[in-house]
Design an enzyme around this catalytic site. Structure first.
Site, PDB file in Angstrom:
ATOM      1  N   PHE A  73      39.188  30.547  -0.537  1.00  0.00           N
ATOM      2  CA  PHE A  73      39.998  30.494  -1.140  1.00  0.00           C
ATOM      3  C   PHE A  73      41.615  29.462  -0.945  1.00  0.00           C
ATOM      4  O   PHE A  73      42.055  29.291  -1.638  1.00  0.00           O
ATOM      5  CB  PHE A  73      40.658  31.762  -2.254  1.00  0.00           C
ATOM      6  CG  PHE A  73      39.213  32.397  -2.978  1.00  0.00           C
ATOM      7  CD1 PHE A  73      39.009  31.924  -4.062  1.00  0.00           C
ATOM      8  CD2 PHE A  73      38.351  33.106  -2.570  1.00  0.00           C
ATOM      9  CE1 PHE A  73      38.220  33.030  -5.017  1.00  0.00           C
ATOM     10  CE2 PHE A  73      37.330  34.128  -2.719  1.00  0.00           C
ATOM     11  CZ  PHE A  73      37.132  33.820  -4.281  1.00  0.00           C
ATOM     12  N   TYR A 141      46.430  17.053  -3.947  1.00  0.00           N
ATOM     13  CA  TYR A 141      44.891  18.239  -4.790  1.00  0.00           C
ATOM     14  C   TYR A 141      44.031  18.143  -4.310  1.00  0.00           C
ATOM     15  O   TYR A 141      42.751  18.404  -3.999  1.00  0.00           O
ATOM     16  CB  TYR A 141      46.061  19.082  -5.161  1.00  0.00           C
ATOM     17  CG  TYR A 141      45.050  20.049  -5.586  1.00  0.00           C
ATOM     18  CD1 TYR A 141      44.705  21.171  -5.140  1.00  0.00           C
ATOM     19  CD2 TYR A 141      45.054  20.381  -7.344  1.00  0.00           C
ATOM     20  CE1 TYR A 141      44.726  22.359  -5.155  1.00  0.00           C
ATOM     21  CE2 TYR A 141      44.107  21.202  -7.924  1.00  0.00           C
ATOM     22  CZ  TYR A 141      43.125  22.358  -6.552  1.00  0.00           C
ATOM     23  OH  TYR A 141      42.890  22.881  -7.080  1.00  0.00           O
ATOM     24  N   PHE A 169      37.942  25.605 -13.959  1.00  0.00           N
ATOM     25  CA  PHE A 169      38.817  25.253 -14.890  1.00  0.00           C
ATOM     26  C   PHE A 169      40.118  25.746 -14.728  1.00  0.00           C
ATOM     27  O   PHE A 169      40.629  25.622 -13.707  1.00  0.00           O
ATOM     28  CB  PHE A 169      37.965  24.350 -16.267  1.00  0.00           C
ATOM     29  CG  PHE A 169      37.142  23.292 -16.222  1.00  0.00           C
ATOM     30  CD1 PHE A 169      35.525  23.512 -15.037  1.00  0.00           C
ATOM     31  CD2 PHE A 169      37.585  22.770 -16.636  1.00  0.00           C
ATOM     32  CE1 PHE A 169      35.205  22.377 -15.264  1.00  0.00           C
ATOM     33  CE2 PHE A 169      36.309  21.207 -16.719  1.00  0.00           C
ATOM     34  CZ  PHE A 169      35.658  21.332 -16.239  1.00  0.00           C
ATOM     35  N   ARG A 219      42.530  21.796 -22.672  1.00  0.00           N
ATOM     36  CA  ARG A 219      42.114  22.727 -21.372  1.00  0.00           C
ATOM     37  C   ARG A 219      40.753  23.300 -22.461  1.00  0.00           C
ATOM     38  O   ARG A 219      40.825  24.248 -22.404  1.00  0.00           O
ATOM     39  CB  ARG A 219      43.080  23.688 -21.016  1.00  0.00           C
ATOM     40  CG  ARG A 219      43.910  21.727 -20.731  1.00  0.00           C
ATOM     41  CD  ARG A 219      43.808  21.749 -19.581  1.00  0.00           C
ATOM     42  NE  ARG A 219      44.398  20.445 -19.032  1.00  0.00           N
ATOM     43  CZ  ARG A 219      45.102  19.486 -19.440  1.00  0.00           C
ATOM     44  NH1 ARG A 219      43.850  19.111 -20.350  1.00  0.00           N
ATOM     45  NH2 ARG A 219      45.733  18.372 -18.794  1.00  0.00           N
TER      46      ARG A 219
HETATM   47  N1  UDP Z   1      52.330  22.717 -20.859  1.00  0.00           N
HETATM   48  C1  UDP Z   1      52.446  22.678 -20.734  1.00  0.00           C
HETATM   49  N2  UDP Z   1      54.409  23.181 -20.631  1.00  0.00           N
HETATM   50  C2  UDP Z   1      53.850  24.093 -19.600  1.00  0.00           C
HETATM   51  C3  UDP Z   1      52.855  23.987 -18.919  1.00  0.00           C
HETATM   52  C4  UDP Z   1      51.985  23.623 -19.209  1.00  0.00           C
HETATM   53  O1  UDP Z   1      52.824  21.811 -22.246  1.00  0.00           O
HETATM   54  O2  UDP Z   1      55.624  24.108 -19.580  1.00  0.00           O
HETATM   55  C5  UDP Z   1      50.555  22.535 -20.463  1.00  0.00           C
HETATM   56  C6  UDP Z   1      49.745  21.124 -19.916  1.00  0.00           C
HETATM   57  O3  UDP Z   1      50.451  19.255 -19.911  1.00  0.00           O
HETATM   58  C7  UDP Z   1      48.406  20.790 -19.526  1.00  0.00           C
HETATM   59  C8  UDP Z   1      47.926  22.910 -20.324  1.00  0.00           C
HETATM   60  O4  UDP Z   1      49.510  23.034 -20.156  1.00  0.00           O
HETATM   61  O5  UDP Z   1      48.065  20.152 -20.828  1.00  0.00           O
HETATM   62  C9  UDP Z   1      47.983  23.497 -19.071  1.00  0.00           C
HETATM   63  O6  UDP Z   1      48.588  22.991 -17.339  1.00  0.00           O
HETATM   64  P1  UDP Z   1      48.408  23.769 -16.376  1.00  0.00           P
HETATM   65  O7  UDP Z   1      49.500  23.629 -15.776  1.00  0.00           O
HETATM   66  O8  UDP Z   1      48.184  25.848 -16.311  1.00  0.00           O
HETATM   67  O9  UDP Z   1      47.529  23.642 -16.590  1.00  0.00           O
HETATM   68  P2  UDP Z   1      46.431  22.308 -15.869  1.00  0.00           P
HETATM   69  O10 UDP Z   1      45.620  22.149 -17.380  1.00  0.00           O
HETATM   70  O11 UDP Z   1      48.118  21.606 -14.960  1.00  0.00           O
HETATM   71  O12 UDP Z   1      45.393  22.639 -14.166  1.00  0.00           O
END
Ligand code: UDP
Length: 323
Positions: A73, A141, A169, A219
């Site tokens: 991890f 990343y 995911f 997501r």
């Molecule tokens: N997101 C958001 N505001 C935030 C953080 C995330 O709108 O302050 C949205 C981001 O654009 C994505 C979703 O929430 O569509 C999930 O984001 P996160 O960073 O949790 O995970 P990722 O999908 O990027 O791995």
């Protein structure tokens, strides 16, 4: 089994360690505590404070404990940071990981369960995403994770090690003991819950003009306990290869915020701001291969159950582990 867990003081590593120990496995954690937390190290595990970039340290650890398997991890995992400092990502996630793979060969450790990511797919053409989707990462990343997948696949062909790539995911939720504490925090659910705890004025929604029903990104949010359970299936089964770990269902940013409002009883103000660069509109896993080959399916797919578990943990740890 005797298992070495790198990154066992981190979010997903700590919960997987907890479940491994509950299932009767023996665990040694190898973690440099750079981003992990001493408080997240399960007291039932043996703990080695060490860095994968210290080749001697990981060779010695594997030589001494001769594990049956490694769960890997330990890595940097922030997309935005990787776009600013790619070197950090290739150093830690590739060079450090190569040291681990070489130490496995030297110690005769046959199996590795590797923490990979849906970020290796980049912007997929179709959802739900199957393991056959082409892998075209959009940031260092995702690239660093894909590079180690490829290295391990060559080590499989040449050295006979047995790698399993678990492509996560959106990991979220908590157990009663271990939860999500990143610094800086960038993930949606903990940031929304911080607003409910009075630690921020409003949640920023990164764009509401995507091609989705409510305009916000979708997501596949997967409970950390389900992720951990998948690792144990991958460990105990005689399998190699890649598996997407998700629920097969998607939730929009607005749906997640609504679930958080229901569970916390807090109005959670939200404001729409610009899109975050690099965010795909929709990422949903096809969990079918994991179901048919690993015998695993998410058991806690309800977003309310996920948010409830996270909310309990954040209420008990309002400042994270270092409260
Ligand atoms: N997101 C958001 N505001 C935030 C953080 C995330 O709108 O302050 C949205 C981001 O654009 C994505 C979703 O929430 O569509 C999930 O984001 P996160 O960073 O949790 O995970 P990722 O999908 O990027 O791995």
């Amino acid at each position: 089994m005797n298992v070495l867990v790198t990154g066992g003081a981190g979010y997903i590593g700590s919960v997987t360690t907890e479940l491994l120990l509950d299932a009767g496995h023996r665990v040694t954690i190898f973690d440099n505590l750079g981003r992990g937390h001493r408080e997240a190290v399960d007291p039932r595990a043996t703990f080695i404070e060490g860095d994968l970039c210290d080749r001697d340290a990981i060779f010695t650890a594997l030589h001494d404990m001769r594990p049956d398997a490694v769960m890997h991890f330990a890595a940097f995992a922030l997309v935005g940071e990787s776009m600013e400092h790619p070197q950090m990502y290739f150093q830690n996630n590739v060079v450090g990981a190569l040291n681990l793979a070489d130490a496995m060969i030297a110690a005769g450790t046959p199996k590795i369960v590797f923490s990979s990511t849906c970020a290796t797919y980049g912007q997929p053409d179709v959802v739900p995403i199957t393991e056959q989707e082409k892998q075209l990462p959009q940031n260092p990343y995702g690239e660093s994770k894909l590079m180690f997948e490829k290295m391990l696949d060559w080590y499989r062909q040449i050295h006979g090690i047995q790698p399993v790539f678990l492509r996560y995911f959106n990991a979220c939720g908590a157990t009663a003991r271990y939860g999500e504490d990143h610094d800086p925090e960038t993930h949606l659910i903990p940031l929304v819950l911080r607003v409910a705890l009075g630690q921020g004025p409003a949640i920023k929604i990164f764009g509401d003009d995507y091609d989705t029903p409510d305009g916000t990104c979708i997501r596949d949010y997967i409970h950390i306990v389900d992720l951990a359970a998948a690792h144990i299936c991958a460990l105990e089964k005689d399998v190699v290869g890649s598996f997407n770990l998700g629920t097969g269902q998607g939730h929009s940013v607005l749906e997640v915020i609504a679930a958080c409002r229901r569970i916390t009883g807090h109005p959670i103000p939200a404001e729409v701001v610009a899109r975050r660069p690099g965010d795909p509109a929709r990422l949903i896993a096809s969990p079918e291969k994991a179901a048919s080959v690993l015998g695993w399916r998410a058991q806690h797919a309800d977003i309310a159950v996920i948010v409830e578990s996270a909310w309990r943990w954040h209420q008990e740890h309002p400042q994270g582990y270092h409260a």
